[in-house]
Scaffold this motif. Structure first.
Motif, PDB file in Angstrom:
ATOM      1  N   THR A   1     109.218 -10.843  51.496  1.00 10.72           N
ATOM      2  CA  THR A   1     110.345 -10.400  50.683  1.00 10.72           C
ATOM      3  C   THR A   1     110.540  -8.893  50.742  1.00 10.72           C
ATOM      4  O   THR A   1     111.565  -8.380  50.301  1.00 10.72           O
ATOM      5  CB  THR A   1     110.159 -10.837  49.218  1.00 10.72           C
ATOM      6  OG1 THR A   1     108.917 -10.322  48.740  1.00 10.72           O
ATOM      7  CG2 THR A   1     110.157 -12.362  49.114  1.00 10.72           C
ATOM      8  N   ALA A   2     109.555  -8.167  51.282  1.00 13.20           N
ATOM      9  CA  ALA A   2     109.661  -6.716  51.441  1.00 13.20           C
ATOM     10  C   ALA A   2     109.132  -6.344  52.821  1.00 13.20           C
ATOM     11  O   ALA A   2     108.311  -7.077  53.398  1.00 13.20           O
ATOM     12  CB  ALA A   2     108.853  -5.998  50.360  1.00 13.20           C
TER      13      ALA A   2
ATOM     14  N   GLU B   1     115.514   1.997  64.256  1.00 10.74           N
ATOM     15  CA  GLU B   1     115.534   0.539  64.173  1.00 10.74           C
ATOM     16  C   GLU B   1     116.181   0.094  62.862  1.00 10.74           C
ATOM     17  O   GLU B   1     116.088   0.767  61.846  1.00 10.74           O
ATOM     18  CB  GLU B   1     114.111  -0.031  64.254  1.00 10.74           C
ATOM     19  CG  GLU B   1     113.380   0.328  65.510  1.00 10.74           C
ATOM     20  CD  GLU B   1     114.004  -0.260  66.766  1.00 10.74           C
ATOM     21  OE1 GLU B   1     114.681  -1.306  66.689  1.00 10.74           O
ATOM     22  OE2 GLU B   1     113.818   0.337  67.829  1.00 10.74           O
ATOM     23  N   PRO B   2     116.847  -1.065  62.876  1.00 10.28           N
ATOM     24  CA  PRO B   2     117.453  -1.578  61.641  1.00 10.28           C
ATOM     25  C   PRO B   2     116.380  -2.039  60.660  1.00 10.28           C
ATOM     26  O   PRO B   2     115.236  -2.280  61.039  1.00 10.28           O
ATOM     27  CB  PRO B   2     118.302  -2.751  62.125  1.00 10.28           C
ATOM     28  CG  PRO B   2     117.720  -3.136  63.439  1.00 10.28           C
ATOM     29  CD  PRO B   2     117.089  -1.908  64.023  1.00 10.28           C
ATOM     30  N   THR B   3     116.775  -2.167  59.402  1.00  6.60           N
ATOM     31  CA  THR B   3     115.855  -2.676  58.390  1.00  6.60           C
ATOM     32  C   THR B   3     115.684  -4.176  58.586  1.00  6.60           C
ATOM     33  O   THR B   3     116.457  -4.819  59.284  1.00  6.60           O
ATOM     34  CB  THR B   3     116.385  -2.394  56.973  1.00  6.60           C
ATOM     35  OG1 THR B   3     117.657  -3.037  56.833  1.00  6.60           O
ATOM     36  CG2 THR B   3     116.512  -0.914  56.719  1.00  6.60           C
ATOM     37  N   GLY B   4     114.672  -4.735  57.931  1.00  8.77           N
ATOM     38  CA  GLY B   4     114.454  -6.176  57.991  1.00  8.77           C
ATOM     39  C   GLY B   4     113.191  -6.522  58.742  1.00  8.77           C
ATOM     40  O   GLY B   4     112.430  -5.650  59.181  1.00  8.77           O
TER      41      GLY B   4
ATOM     42  N   LEU C   1     113.382  -9.016  64.412  1.00 12.46           N
ATOM     43  CA  LEU C   1     113.274 -10.460  64.598  1.00 12.46           C
ATOM     44  C   LEU C   1     114.553 -11.217  64.288  1.00 12.46           C
ATOM     45  O   LEU C   1     114.753 -12.313  64.814  1.00 12.46           O
ATOM     46  CB  LEU C   1     112.135 -11.008  63.733  1.00 12.46           C
ATOM     47  CG  LEU C   1     110.743 -10.577  64.177  1.00 12.46           C
ATOM     48  CD1 LEU C   1     109.732 -10.798  63.062  1.00 12.46           C
ATOM     49  CD2 LEU C   1     110.344 -11.328  65.428  1.00 12.46           C
ATOM     50  N   CYS C   2     115.419 -10.675  63.441  1.00 14.29           N
ATOM     51  CA  CYS C   2     116.568 -11.444  62.951  1.00 14.29           C
ATOM     52  C   CYS C   2     117.885 -10.698  63.072  1.00 14.29           C
ATOM     53  O   CYS C   2     118.734 -10.772  62.186  1.00 14.29           O
ATOM     54  CB  CYS C   2     116.336 -11.837  61.491  1.00 14.29           C
ATOM     55  SG  CYS C   2     114.899 -12.895  61.250  1.00 14.29           S
ATOM     56  N   GLN C   3     118.085  -9.985  64.143  1.00 14.47           N
ATOM     57  CA  GLN C   3     119.335  -9.274  64.349  1.00 14.47           C
ATOM     58  C   GLN C   3     120.411 -10.228  64.849  1.00 14.47           C
ATOM     59  O   GLN C   3     120.108 -11.233  65.492  1.00 14.47           O
ATOM     60  CB  GLN C   3     119.134  -8.125  65.340  1.00 14.47           C
ATOM     61  CG  GLN C   3     118.231  -7.040  64.804  1.00 14.47           C
ATOM     62  CD  GLN C   3     118.740  -6.455  63.494  1.00 14.47           C
ATOM     63  OE1 GLN C   3     119.860  -5.991  63.421  1.00 14.47           O
ATOM     64  NE2 GLN C   3     117.927  -6.514  62.459  1.00 14.47           N
TER      65      GLN C   3
END
Length: 139
Positions: free
Chosen positions: A23-24, A32-35, A94-96
């Motif tokens: 969750t964090a 790099e993007p967040t996530g 992982l989830c872009q």
């Protein structure tokens, strides 16, 4: 100069699933993007970590001083015992949108791949899932 390392896919997928379920997440690396992401680290060794928080505990095959789980590279040969060059930290999201790395890893595992090969060449990185050949049966 290039460096090639391989990792046990099932262990890397376990870290990736941890990152996706968390969750964090740790702060992004560079631009790099967040996530959720896998973190590829090259310093005293070459290994993957999850950026999910809290970090999973070390695995049973890790050194006693380890505080978090890491999946260390299995070297392809005696010519590449370590990473050549400066320390490295690369986040692999992982989830872009588009082709999601988590889905590529899941599909590779379902279809029989058992290794993740990482090639570092100057400023470029390539990741490929493969099925390692079985040793021939002698006798």
């Amino acid at each position: 100069m290039s460096s090639v390392f391989w990792f046990k896919l099932v262990a890397v997928l376990d870290l990736a699933e941890h990152a996706v379920a968390a969750t964090a997440h740790a702060d992004p690396v560079d631009e790099e993007p967040t996530g959720p992401a896998l973190l590829l680290v090259a310093d005293d060794g070459v290994y993957f970590m999850s950026n999910g928080l809290p970090q999973p505990p070390p695995g049973p095959d890790q050194p006693a001083e380890s505080t978090v789980r890491a999946v260390f590279a299995e070297h392809l040969g005696p010519e590449q015992p370590t990473h050549d060059g400066d320390d490295l930290l690369v986040a692999l999201p992982l989830c872009q949108p588009g082709e999601q790395l988590i889905e590529q890893l899941r599909t590779a595992a379902r279809t029989g791949a058992d290794a993740l090969v990482v090639t570092l060449l100057d400023d470029q990185l390539a990741v490929t899932a493969i099925k390692t050949p079985e040793a021939p049966h002698l006798g």
